[in-house]
Structures are given as C-alpha cells and as structure tokens.
Design a protein around this motif. Structure first.
Motif, mmCIF file in Angstrom:
data_model
loop_
_atom_site.group_PDB
_atom_site.id
_atom_site.type_symbol
_atom_site.label_atom_id
_atom_site.label_comp_id
_atom_site.label_asym_id
_atom_site.label_seq_id
_atom_site.Cartn_x
_atom_site.Cartn_y
_atom_site.Cartn_z
ATOM 1 N N TYR A 1 -13.495 27.688 -17.601
ATOM 2 C CA TYR A 1 -12.687 29.143 -17.146
ATOM 3 C C TYR A 1 -11.895 28.761 -16.143
ATOM 4 O O TYR A 1 -12.359 28.081 -15.159
ATOM 5 C CB TYR A 1 -14.115 29.724 -16.915
ATOM 6 C CG TYR A 1 -13.595 31.240 -16.255
ATOM 7 C CD1 TYR A 1 -13.215 32.154 -17.436
ATOM 8 C CD2 TYR A 1 -13.673 31.657 -15.170
ATOM 9 C CE1 TYR A 1 -12.755 33.687 -17.093
ATOM 10 C CE2 TYR A 1 -13.273 32.908 -14.817
ATOM 11 C CZ TYR A 1 -12.891 33.765 -15.688
ATOM 12 O OH TYR A 1 -12.572 34.980 -15.337
ATOM 13 N N SER B 1 -10.413 30.653 -13.178
ATOM 14 C CA SER B 1 -10.454 32.084 -12.675
ATOM 15 C C SER B 1 -9.124 32.677 -12.177
ATOM 16 O O SER B 1 -9.326 33.939 -11.854
ATOM 17 C CB SER B 1 -11.394 31.679 -11.487
ATOM 18 O OG SER B 1 -11.075 30.874 -10.447
ATOM 19 N N ALA C 1 -10.542 37.286 -25.533
ATOM 20 C CA ALA C 1 -10.112 36.387 -24.208
ATOM 21 C C ALA C 1 -9.008 35.583 -24.668
ATOM 22 O O ALA C 1 -8.772 35.016 -25.930
ATOM 23 C CB ALA C 1 -11.541 35.418 -23.905
ATOM 24 N N ASP D 1 -8.260 34.631 -15.265
ATOM 25 C CA ASP D 1 -9.503 35.354 -16.231
ATOM 26 C C ASP D 1 -9.132 34.900 -17.660
ATOM 27 O O ASP D 1 -9.150 35.599 -18.604
ATOM 28 C CB ASP D 1 -9.340 36.828 -16.173
ATOM 29 C CG ASP D 1 -10.467 37.326 -16.960
ATOM 30 O OD1 ASP D 1 -11.573 36.571 -17.002
ATOM 31 O OD2 ASP D 1 -10.424 38.495 -17.455
#
Length: 401
Positions: free
Chosen positions: A35, A37, A308, A40
């Motif tokens: 992931y 950050s 996502a 996102d």
C-alpha cells in the motif's frame, strides 16, 4: 495473515523519478502487494503479481483510466484512449482494426522502406571520415528523429507540425500521474497540442494510403464507427511516438555503456531485436501503469478492495530476481521474451512489433558504420510521471573503415 506492507514513499516524487531503483527494491522485498500511502493506492511490483494483474482484465479494469485519476468516481478531465483505456466489448473493434493494420503484412511492407530511411539518417549523422571519430547526441539525433519520420510517413501525416507529436504524448503520459509540477509545466501548451492532434486525426489531414487513412477506410466498411475513427488514429499518435523514442534511447544507452555487448552485436547483427527487447527489460521506458479493481481482488495473502487504484511497476517486474538471473545486467545472451515492458495480455501494446522493427533498422544501420561507442559526457534524464526517459545521451563513435 501478515499485515499489508505500507510504504510512504511518493512514486511520483522527483527523487524516485530520477532514481526509481530504491523504491523498486523496497516493493520487491515487501511482497506481492503493498500500500502506497502518499496517494492511497495499491502497488504490485513482483513479476508474477504484475503478470497476473495484466492478464486479469476482468478484475483489474482499464476503463476507469490507466492513470491515478479514478474515472469510476470522478468525471474524466482528459480524453480517454479508445484502445488503452477501454475494456471489452468497447475495446474489441478498435483493437482488432489496429492489430490487422499493424500485423505481419504491414511489417513486411515497411521493412525495406524503414531500413532505407535508417541508413539515410544514420549516414547524415555519421558524416565523417571512415576510421575517424564523431560525436552526436543519441537522443536528439537518433531516437527523437526516427519515429516521427518513419511512423509519421506510415501514418500519412504531413511533415509540417510533426514536432508536436512528442510534446503531446509527453504531456499525456505525465497526466497519468498526479497533477504535479511536471503536469503544470506542460499545461500551457496542452490545449494547442491536443487541438493539433485532433485536427490531424481527421480524414482530410491524412493521406488515403497511410495507416491513418486505412483506419478511416475501416470505418467506411463498418469495422468501427466513424465516431471512433479519430480516437483510433489518436491512439497511434499517443502511444506510437514517445514510448518508442525512449525505448530507442534506452537501447542506445545500453549499447553505449556496454562496449562488449556492442562488439557482440556487430559480430552478430541478427541480435538487433534481442538487444532492443533486453534494453526494454533492463531499462523499462514505460515504468508504471494503473488499473482499477473490479470487486475485491486477491493478490497473494491480501485483497485489493473494489474501486481501488493499483499501480503496476513494470520496471520492477522486469528486474525481479525471482524471474530473471542477474536482472541488473544488460546481456545479449539472455532471452528477454516475457518481459512486461510492453504490457501483457488483452491490453499489451498493439504496435510493439513496429517499435521492434524501427529499432532493428536503426541498430543495423549503426552497426554497419560504427566500430565503437562510448559516452562523450554524462547523459541527462527527462523526468516523466510514467516514463523513464532521456533528454540527452552524448555519444562518441569511432567509425568503421
């Protein structure tokens, strides 16, 4: 189950765009999924995970945009590619027309023409005494010059205005990332460039017998609609120039910095295409591409949630030691087939074999005239949110007798 690795490095930061390898190593070490950050988003970098994601067009869609923007949840602020940013069934007819036009028959027809163009251009660049030394820039004199000449003629474009093709596709590929300073730098010219390109996607701007004219002829036959035809032509403008330019620059840089491989290539000219594909694997001019998850999609022991954005690190996959022996070595003994530098599966680059043909013609012409190559000065990178590109590669060549 272990927790999902979180990496707080911005993949579009200046430091990473200048040197992507530390982030790539971190992602390869992290596992099949991580992931990021800073934006996102999720990331896949290992070869097996990237390969699987590229094949899984049902789970990782292109139609929501192959950039950071998620066009499932926001209104598109740029025109989407009718080929690259579409999924079946909308993707099928335009892709089929391009595959037919750019297939083996077209390549056979173009080979002699492009070989002659390559020899002429290389002869102009290497206008020196046999056995003497000459300096030139492998980017501005070679890589940036040949695709507009070769593909521009094949498309049926007028010569005037071809200088707009590279900045147009440069801005487009920057726009796949965040709206950072690279996008801002190109924004003042974006409207003019886009207008020029769209005007030259129209039938009356193209020769009837060129690839662009043949796309319009396919619309006349009902293979695509007349509304789709400009978008299909535009897809060649967008993808057929900048990525090929920097792939050619990548193979030039690889050969200039590996004199033993250049000597081997001169001894075995049939290695020209191997050299190109190995350079695309080793340098990965197209570094990243986005997809968007459709439903919850498992990757390794973790799940990418529905909607996502997923960033596929093609460059990292092409240097994954789980797939490649000595991945950081540029080696003409290697079989580079299977690299993902042109994507893979349903959305793999439809014009990749034309890029290979351009490279084969250029490398063959150079190998006949140049005995040794070396850097005349350090090269200069051109930063782009999607590409690993060169602005300049100063070269010193000793001409063959």
């Amino acid at each position: 189950m272990t927790s999902l690795p979180v990496i707080d490095i911005d993949p579009f930061g200046t430091e990473v765009l200048t040197d992507p390898y530390p982030l790539e190593h971190a992602l390869l070490d992290a596992g099949p999924l991580a992931y990021l950050s800073a934006h996102d988003i999720y990331a896949v970098a290992r070869y097996d995970a990237v390969y699987a994601a590229l094949r899984n067009w049902q789970g990782f869609q292109s139609g929501a945009g192959v950039g950071l923007s998620n066009f499932r949840t926001e209104k598109p602020w740029r025109q989407l590619s009718i080929v690259v940013e579409a999924d079946p069934p909308h993707h099928d007819a335009p892709r089929r027309v391009l595959a037919n036009l750019l297939g083996p028959r077209a390549q056979r027809r173009l080979r002699a023409e492009w070989m002659a163009k390559a020899h002429k251009m290389v002869g102009q660049v290497l206008d020196g005494t046999p056995g003497g030394t000459i300096e030139f820039d492998a980017v501005t004199a070679i890589a940036e010059k040949f695709p507009p000449r070769a593909v521009g003629d094949a498309l049926g474009l007028p010569e005037e205005g071809r200088e707009n093709l590279l900045p147009f596709s440069d801005f487009l590929l920057n726009a796949f990332g965040p709206r950072n300073e690279l996008v801002a730098a190109g924004a003042p010219h974006a409207k003019f460039l886009t207008t020029w390109v769209m005007e030259h996607c129209q039938r009356d701007a193209l020769t009837e017998d060129g690839l662009g004219g043949q796309i319009w002829a396919a619309a006349d036959r009902g293979e695509i609609t007349h509304e789709q035809a400009p978008g299909v032509v535009r897809s060649l403008f967008a993808a057929g120039f900048n990525t090929t330019v920097h792939a050619l620059a990548a193979v030039m840089h690889a050969l200039v910095t590996h004199p033993e491989q250049w000597a081997r290539l001169r001894a075995e000219p049939s290695l020209a295409r191997i050299a190109f594909d190995e350079a695309v694997r080793w340098a990965s001019p197209v570094q990243t591409f986005f997809r968007t998850a459709v439903g919850d999609v498992p990757v390794g022991d973790h799940v990418v949630p529905d909607g996502a954005k997923v960033l596929m690190f093609l460059g990292a996959a092409n240097r994954d030691p789980r797939r490649w022996a000595d991945p950081e070595k540029f080696d003409l003994s290697r079989d580079p087939s299977g690299h993902v530098g042109f994507g893979f599966g349903l959305h793999q680059c439809v014009g990749q074999n034309l890029a290979r043909l351009e490279a084969e013609c250029l490398i063959t012409a150079l190998a006949e005239r140049v005995e040794t190559l070396e850097l005349a000065a350090p090269g200069e990178r051109r930063l782009n949110n999607t590409l690993r590109a060169w602005h300049s590669i100063p070269v010193r060549a000793r001409l063959a007798n």
